[in-house]
Design a protein around this motif. Structure first.
Motif, PDB file in Angstrom:
ATOM      1  N   VAL A  17       0.833  -1.196   0.000  1.00 31.54           N
ATOM      2  CA  VAL A  17       0.000   0.000   0.000  1.00 31.54           C
ATOM      3  C   VAL A  17       0.873   1.254   0.000  1.00 31.54           C
ATOM      4  O   VAL A  17       1.893   1.311   0.690  1.00 31.54           O
ATOM      5  CB  VAL A  17      -0.920  -0.002   1.242  1.00 31.54           C
ATOM      6  N   ILE A  18       0.446   2.237  -0.767  1.00 25.18           N
ATOM      7  CA  ILE A  18       1.085   3.549  -0.776  1.00 25.18           C
ATOM      8  C   ILE A  18       0.088   4.543  -0.208  1.00 25.18           C
ATOM      9  O   ILE A  18      -1.040   4.652  -0.696  1.00 25.18           O
ATOM     10  CB  ILE A  18       1.502   3.963  -2.197  1.00 25.18           C
ATOM     11  N   VAL A  31       2.219   6.285  11.133  1.00 28.32           N
ATOM     12  CA  VAL A  31       1.865   5.731   9.832  1.00 28.32           C
ATOM     13  C   VAL A  31       1.499   4.266  10.062  1.00 28.32           C
ATOM     14  O   VAL A  31       2.260   3.535  10.704  1.00 28.32           O
ATOM     15  CB  VAL A  31       3.048   5.850   8.848  1.00 28.32           C
ATOM     16  N   PRO A  32       0.343   3.819   9.565  1.00 31.84           N
ATOM     17  CA  PRO A  32      -0.018   2.412   9.785  1.00 31.84           C
ATOM     18  C   PRO A  32       0.967   1.487   9.076  1.00 31.84           C
ATOM     19  O   PRO A  32       1.425   1.781   7.974  1.00 31.84           O
ATOM     20  CB  PRO A  32      -1.423   2.294   9.193  1.00 31.84           C
ATOM     21  N   ALA A  33       1.305   0.380   9.714  1.00 26.17           N
ATOM     22  CA  ALA A  33       2.201  -0.598   9.111  1.00 26.17           C
ATOM     23  C   ALA A  33       1.473  -1.438   8.063  1.00 26.17           C
ATOM     24  O   ALA A  33       2.071  -1.860   7.072  1.00 26.17           O
ATOM     25  CB  ALA A  33       2.805  -1.488  10.187  1.00 26.17           C
ATOM     26  N   VAL A  62       7.570   0.484   5.898  1.00 21.97           N
ATOM     27  CA  VAL A  62       7.714   1.575   4.925  1.00 21.97           C
ATOM     28  C   VAL A  62       9.132   1.548   4.354  1.00 21.97           C
ATOM     29  O   VAL A  62      10.108   1.662   5.081  1.00 21.97           O
ATOM     30  CB  VAL A  62       7.401   2.942   5.560  1.00 21.97           C
ATOM     31  N   LYS A  63       9.220   1.390   3.042  1.00 22.53           N
ATOM     32  CA  LYS A  63      10.514   1.339   2.354  1.00 22.53           C
ATOM     33  C   LYS A  63      10.942   2.704   1.830  1.00 22.53           C
ATOM     34  O   LYS A  63      12.121   2.976   1.708  1.00 22.53           O
ATOM     35  CB  LYS A  63      10.468   0.339   1.188  1.00 22.53           C
ATOM     36  N   THR A  64       9.962   3.568   1.508  1.00 25.02           N
ATOM     37  CA  THR A  64      10.270   4.876   0.922  1.00 25.02           C
ATOM     38  C   THR A  64       9.375   5.952   1.507  1.00 25.02           C
ATOM     39  O   THR A  64       8.166   5.781   1.599  1.00 25.02           O
ATOM     40  CB  THR A  64      10.048   4.855  -0.609  1.00 25.02           C
ATOM     41  N   GLU A  85      16.715   0.917   7.038  1.00 26.59           N
ATOM     42  CA  GLU A  85      16.604   0.599   5.609  1.00 26.59           C
ATOM     43  C   GLU A  85      15.594   1.490   4.888  1.00 26.59           C
ATOM     44  O   GLU A  85      15.532   1.492   3.665  1.00 26.59           O
ATOM     45  CB  GLU A  85      16.204  -0.866   5.424  1.00 26.59           C
ATOM     46  N   THR A  86      14.779   2.236   5.624  1.00 25.69           N
ATOM     47  CA  THR A  86      13.787   3.112   5.004  1.00 25.69           C
ATOM     48  C   THR A  86      14.497   4.240   4.271  1.00 25.69           C
ATOM     49  O   THR A  86      15.316   4.946   4.853  1.00 25.69           O
ATOM     50  CB  THR A  86      12.833   3.695   6.067  1.00 25.69           C
ATOM     51  N   GLU A  87      14.190   4.400   2.983  1.00 27.51           N
ATOM     52  CA  GLU A  87      14.789   5.472   2.193  1.00 27.51           C
ATOM     53  C   GLU A  87      13.998   6.757   2.441  1.00 27.51           C
ATOM     54  O   GLU A  87      12.799   6.827   2.174  1.00 27.51           O
ATOM     55  CB  GLU A  87      14.768   5.150   0.703  1.00 27.51           C
ATOM     56  N   ILE A  88      14.682   7.756   2.958  1.00 23.03           N
ATOM     57  CA  ILE A  88      14.073   9.060   3.181  1.00 23.03           C
ATOM     58  C   ILE A  88      14.549   9.965   2.052  1.00 23.03           C
ATOM     59  O   ILE A  88      15.728  10.309   1.969  1.00 23.03           O
ATOM     60  CB  ILE A  88      14.484   9.658   4.546  1.00 23.03           C
TER      61      ILE A  88
END
Length: 175
Positions: A17-18, A31-33, A62-64, A85-88
């Motif tokens: 989901v985005i 933010v919901p997982a 969340v990856k991004t 690992e989350t890309e900000i």
């Protein structure tokens, strides 16, 4: 899904989901997982104006976090990211003035999002990446301050292309 749709624009894909364009009223935004059993993999889109979010919690699913995901949240004082690992993306926290440190820098997830110093600029420690063209275009906060000198701290691993292009007054760079 209905609960998430109350506060977010929701897009479901094969990988997850985005969420985008937060418009809720939470002071502490988690933010919901998961939404309907699918992992939330990205947060995008500029949030609604005049929100009073003070804390953002980002789960490890969340990856991004897109370059506009939390832009302009003027009351934001803390960001908690569960996964390294989350890309900000650069600019995700642009305009979140209460995140500024003593050097006028906003750094979240090791990424420089904004720096509002004039003349002699010292970028704060804790940064690992200086984004592409941060001093131009959609992140003009460095451009309008006409840097004369720039100190980049130890620990910076990446300075992306054209990071300081347009800085015609820049005379000294100290690494």
């Amino acid at each position: 899904l209905q609960e998430a749709e109350k506060n977010w624009a929701v897009k479901t894909g094969k990988e997850g989901v985005i969420l985008s364009k937060y418009s809720g009223s939470a002071r502490e935004l988690t933010v919901p997982a998961y939404v309907d059993g699918s992992p939330v993999i990205a947060v995008k889109g500029t949030p609604a104006k005049d929100l009073y979010v003070a804390v953002v919690n980002i789960p490890d699913t969340v990856k991004t976090v897109d370059n506009k995901a939390f832009r302009g949240l003027k009351c934001l004082t803390a960001v908690n990211i569960e996964s390294a690992e989350t890309e900000i993306c650069s600019g995700a926290f642009f305009g979140c003035s209460r995140l500024e440190d003593e050097n006028g820098c906003i750094i979240v997830g090791g990424v420089l999002h904004q720096c509002r110093r004039k003349g002699n600029v010292v970028i704060s420690s804790g940064i690992t990446r200086i984004p592409h063209r941060i001093a131009r275009e959609e992140f003009p906060t460095l451009q309008k301050y006409h840097m004369k000198s720039l100190v980049i701290p130890e620990g910076v691993e990446v300075i992306e292309s054209e990071a300081f292009s347009g800085q015609n007054s820049l005379e000294v760079v100290i690494l």
